[in-house]
Design a protein around this motif. Sequence first.
Motif, PDB file in Angstrom:
ATOM      1  N   LEU A 227       0.819  -1.212   0.000  1.00  0.00           N
ATOM      2  CA  LEU A 227       0.000   0.000   0.000  1.00  0.00           C
ATOM      3  C   LEU A 227       0.854   1.262   0.000  1.00  0.00           C
ATOM      4  O   LEU A 227       0.382   2.328  -0.397  1.00  0.00           O
ATOM      5  N   ARG A 228       2.090   1.149   0.446  1.00  0.00           N
ATOM      6  CA  ARG A 228       2.990   2.314   0.479  1.00  0.00           C
ATOM      7  C   ARG A 228       3.994   2.329  -0.663  1.00  0.00           C
ATOM      8  O   ARG A 228       4.734   3.296  -0.816  1.00  0.00           O
ATOM      9  N   SER A 229       4.030   1.267  -1.451  1.00  0.00           N
ATOM     10  CA  SER A 229       5.112   1.148  -2.432  1.00  0.00           C
ATOM     11  C   SER A 229       5.032   2.202  -3.529  1.00  0.00           C
ATOM     12  O   SER A 229       6.065   2.625  -4.063  1.00  0.00           O
ATOM     13  N   ALA A 230       3.833   2.652  -3.884  1.00  0.00           N
ATOM     14  CA  ALA A 230       3.727   3.683  -4.920  1.00  0.00           C
ATOM     15  C   ALA A 230       4.406   4.971  -4.485  1.00  0.00           C
ATOM     16  O   ALA A 230       4.982   5.695  -5.309  1.00  0.00           O
ATOM     17  N   ASP A 231       4.364   5.269  -3.179  1.00  0.00           N
ATOM     18  CA  ASP A 231       5.002   6.493  -2.685  1.00  0.00           C
ATOM     19  C   ASP A 231       6.522   6.428  -2.821  1.00  0.00           C
ATOM     20  O   ASP A 231       7.175   7.471  -2.901  1.00  0.00           O
ATOM     21  N   ARG A 232       7.075   5.224  -2.825  1.00  0.00           N
ATOM     22  CA  ARG A 232       8.537   5.085  -2.891  1.00  0.00           C
ATOM     23  C   ARG A 232       9.073   5.051  -4.316  1.00  0.00           C
ATOM     24  O   ARG A 232      10.279   5.075  -4.513  1.00  0.00           O
ATOM     25  N   VAL A 233       8.191   5.008  -5.285  1.00  0.00           N
ATOM     26  CA  VAL A 233       8.640   4.987  -6.683  1.00  0.00           C
ATOM     27  C   VAL A 233       9.206   6.357  -7.034  1.00  0.00           C
ATOM     28  O   VAL A 233       8.542   7.378  -6.816  1.00  0.00           O
ATOM     29  N   PRO A 234      10.419   6.432  -7.559  1.00  0.00           N
ATOM     30  CA  PRO A 234      11.008   7.738  -7.867  1.00  0.00           C
ATOM     31  C   PRO A 234      10.331   8.394  -9.067  1.00  0.00           C
ATOM     32  O   PRO A 234       9.866   7.715  -9.987  1.00  0.00           O
ATOM     33  N   TYR A 235      10.261   9.723  -9.020  1.00  0.00           N
ATOM     34  CA  TYR A 235       9.806  10.460 -10.194  1.00  0.00           C
ATOM     35  C   TYR A 235      10.911  10.430 -11.238  1.00  0.00           C
ATOM     36  O   TYR A 235      12.072  10.690 -10.937  1.00  0.00           O
ATOM     37  N   ARG A 236      10.530  10.094 -12.463  1.00  0.00           N
ATOM     38  CA  ARG A 236      11.497  10.074 -13.552  1.00  0.00           C
ATOM     39  C   ARG A 236      11.014  10.962 -14.687  1.00  0.00           C
ATOM     40  O   ARG A 236       9.812  11.239 -14.828  1.00  0.00           O
ATOM     41  N   LEU A 237      11.951  11.390 -15.510  1.00  0.00           N
ATOM     42  CA  LEU A 237      11.611  12.196 -16.672  1.00  0.00           C
ATOM     43  C   LEU A 237      11.191  11.286 -17.822  1.00  0.00           C
ATOM     44  O   LEU A 237      11.450  10.086 -17.818  1.00  0.00           O
ATOM     45  N   LEU A 238      10.550  11.883 -18.806  1.00  0.00           N
ATOM     46  CA  LEU A 238      10.196  11.192 -20.039  1.00  0.00           C
ATOM     47  C   LEU A 238      11.035  11.754 -21.169  1.00  0.00           C
ATOM     48  O   LEU A 238      11.056  12.966 -21.393  1.00  0.00           O
ATOM     49  N   ASP A 239      11.758  10.889 -21.850  1.00  0.00           N
ATOM     50  CA  ASP A 239      12.605  11.298 -22.963  1.00  0.00           C
ATOM     51  C   ASP A 239      11.967  10.873 -24.272  1.00  0.00           C
ATOM     52  O   ASP A 239      11.753   9.671 -24.517  1.00  0.00           O
ATOM     53  N   GLU A 240      11.643  11.848 -25.116  1.00  0.00           N
ATOM     54  CA  GLU A 240      11.035  11.504 -26.401  1.00  0.00           C
ATOM     55  C   GLU A 240      12.072  10.887 -27.332  1.00  0.00           C
ATOM     56  O   GLU A 240      13.252  11.268 -27.332  1.00  0.00           O
ATOM     57  N   VAL A 241      11.615   9.920 -28.123  1.00  0.00           N
ATOM     58  CA  VAL A 241      12.443   9.284 -29.145  1.00  0.00           C
ATOM     59  C   VAL A 241      11.866   9.701 -30.491  1.00  0.00           C
ATOM     60  O   VAL A 241      10.934   9.058 -31.006  1.00  0.00           O
ATOM     61  N   PRO A 242      12.386  10.785 -31.082  1.00  0.00           N
ATOM     62  CA  PRO A 242      11.759  11.338 -32.291  1.00  0.00           C
ATOM     63  C   PRO A 242      11.654  10.349 -33.441  1.00  0.00           C
ATOM     64  O   PRO A 242      10.667  10.363 -34.185  1.00  0.00           O
ATOM     65  N   GLU A 243      12.661   9.475 -33.580  1.00  0.00           N
ATOM     66  CA  GLU A 243      12.628   8.546 -34.715  1.00  0.00           C
ATOM     67  C   GLU A 243      11.519   7.495 -34.585  1.00  0.00           C
ATOM     68  O   GLU A 243      11.153   6.847 -35.580  1.00  0.00           O
ATOM     69  N   LEU A 244      10.982   7.316 -33.380  1.00  0.00           N
ATOM     70  CA  LEU A 244       9.888   6.368 -33.190  1.00  0.00           C
ATOM     71  C   LEU A 244       8.533   7.061 -33.074  1.00  0.00           C
ATOM     72  O   LEU A 244       7.494   6.385 -33.084  1.00  0.00           O
TER      73      LEU A 244
ATOM     74  N   ARG B 293      10.609   7.196 -23.798  1.00  0.00           N
ATOM     75  CA  ARG B 293      11.167   6.212 -22.873  1.00  0.00           C
ATOM     76  C   ARG B 293      11.373   6.892 -21.524  1.00  0.00           C
ATOM     77  O   ARG B 293      11.481   8.117 -21.433  1.00  0.00           O
ATOM     78  N   LEU B 294      11.427   6.086 -20.467  1.00  0.00           N
ATOM     79  CA  LEU B 294      11.693   6.642 -19.148  1.00  0.00           C
ATOM     80  C   LEU B 294      13.115   7.167 -19.087  1.00  0.00           C
ATOM     81  O   LEU B 294      14.065   6.466 -19.446  1.00  0.00           O
ATOM     82  N   GLY B 295      13.252   8.396 -18.619  1.00  0.00           N
ATOM     83  CA  GLY B 295      14.559   9.015 -18.501  1.00  0.00           C
ATOM     84  C   GLY B 295      15.095   8.920 -17.086  1.00  0.00           C
ATOM     85  O   GLY B 295      14.640   8.103 -16.276  1.00  0.00           O
ATOM     86  N   PRO B 296      16.053   9.766 -16.746  1.00  0.00           N
ATOM     87  CA  PRO B 296      16.665   9.712 -15.415  1.00  0.00           C
ATOM     88  C   PRO B 296      15.690  10.104 -14.317  1.00  0.00           C
ATOM     89  O   PRO B 296      14.701  10.804 -14.556  1.00  0.00           O
ATOM     90  N   ALA B 297      15.970   9.645 -13.107  1.00  0.00           N
ATOM     91  CA  ALA B 297      15.168  10.036 -11.949  1.00  0.00           C
ATOM     92  C   ALA B 297      15.434  11.486 -11.598  1.00  0.00           C
ATOM     93  O   ALA B 297      16.544  11.998 -11.786  1.00  0.00           O
ATOM     94  N   VAL B 298      14.410  12.167 -11.104  1.00  0.00           N
ATOM     95  CA  VAL B 298      14.576  13.560 -10.693  1.00  0.00           C
ATOM     96  C   VAL B 298      15.569  13.653  -9.538  1.00  0.00           C
ATOM     97  O   VAL B 298      16.342  14.602  -9.442  1.00  0.00           O
ATOM     98  N   TYR B 299      15.571  12.630  -8.664  1.00  0.00           N
ATOM     99  CA  TYR B 299      16.480  12.610  -7.521  1.00  0.00           C
ATOM    100  C   TYR B 299      17.369  11.384  -7.614  1.00  0.00           C
ATOM    101  O   TYR B 299      16.949  10.316  -8.070  1.00  0.00           O
TER     102      TYR B 299
END
Length: 507
Positions: free
Chosen positions: A13-30, A385-391
């Motif tokens: 029930l708490r695991s969603a809170d521990r998931v790090p925020y990550r950036l989204l990186d666009e892949v223009p060729e796809l 695609r998922l990019g680097p974590a904010v932290y």
Amino acid sequence: MPLLNWLTRDEDLRSADRVPYRLLDEVPELSQGEGDQGLLVQGDNLEALKALLPFYAGRVKCIYIDPPYNTRSAFEHYDDSLEHAKWLAMIVPRLMLLREFLSEDGSIWVSIDDNEGHYLKVVMDEIFGRRNFVDTVIWEKADSPRNSARQFSSDHDYIFVYAKNEAWVPKRLPRSAEKNAIYKNPDDDPRGPWLPGDPYANKPYSKGQYVVTGPTGREFQPPVGRFWRISQEKLQDLDKDGRIWWGPTKNARPSIKRYLTEVSDLVPRTLWKKDEVGSNRTSKNELRNLSPGEENFTTPKPEPLIQRILHIATNPGDLVLDSFLGSGTTAAVAHKMGRRWIGIEMGEHARTHCALRLKKVIAGEDGGISNDVGWTGGGGFRFCRLGPAVYDAEGRIDAAIRFADLARHVWFSETRRPLGDVPDSPLLGKYEGRAVALLYNGILKDRSPHGGNVLTRPVLRLLKDALPEGFGGELVVYGTACRLSADTLKQENILFRQTPYDIAART
């Protein structure tokens, strides 16, 4: 309300809170086509959902997911043989995040079977609220019995439907030619085809006991224990208007005409048959025709099934989300129906299956529901695609994070609402009488080591000047440090939050 308990419940029930925020990186060729009607994200859907929250929380009209059923069999693209507690550990945090995406008039639809369906119902009652449970749709998935089954040949799956709030009302379904064919016009009524309606009512009606005389002089009255459903005066008025049918022999009981032009569209029913929305065989044929000779999914959903869901739950332009995109059916159908969509899939088949299918949709492929909705192609989608974590692991902000990236996370952390256009100043906006500002990454054009990220009296004056005239609410300032005393902060009605620590603590 009864709750489901399992070994790792509290942790899950708490695991969603521990998931790090990550950036989204666009892949223009796809990415494909023109515009951004769709967004296809490759990556673990738990992390992807967390990354999307600052952009789309509270904005999704319809969520449809088809998660692994935990059938104790190995699927090619999924491990669908998770032990029961592990399956719950997988689905619960994802449902908790999905709840945050729903708009106030939104709904979520989840496909499942008997392996986990009853447990899923209990946890969805807890997460979405039992009062917000709408109904269970039964989908006839099988075309023929499976005689190799040891006990029963399973003919159906379930779809659980929950709304964001109990005031949600589904759209009605259009009437089919088959439904309309039962309306006839044996007396050439100028008002068109009609059905004879039962004139009797079972419930007592104060004006429902009388004798009526038909055209031939025969008298009629309700059977014992029943009543006319309308008064004698009303029946006489309808008869004068030609709305009472006495039968072809003029000697039958009176019937009240119900005209096709006066009936509304159909309330959705809970039994969805294969000849209406397709079956497993339908969906396999759709993919086989779309990609001849290619390896396909074993359990896709047919396009007409998703079409019905989106018709009931959305309007053109609404946003649809599927975080278990699979073969891409939800995105394909949403695109053809003029909805905006977000699809999430892990692994390479996000590229090799989903992206290629959507590319064909944009090009105007004519399979599935294309002919039904007049689809000829168009639109576009972004592939990310998922990019680097904010932290990082120590809670520090990644040096590559831009102001706009952090601003969205700060705003969402403070308001639980997505930030619209990112401003070019520290003041991000106002929400419920509170203003939020972010000092980060040289937003004040200060290129010193701290980049103007410290709250000082000169910086405070700049922030105050940017506030609307007469603003008297609290100002929340995020920065790396504060040079103002506690008394000054209290006097100026300022709440200071230190980045990154106070952001991480609130997400």
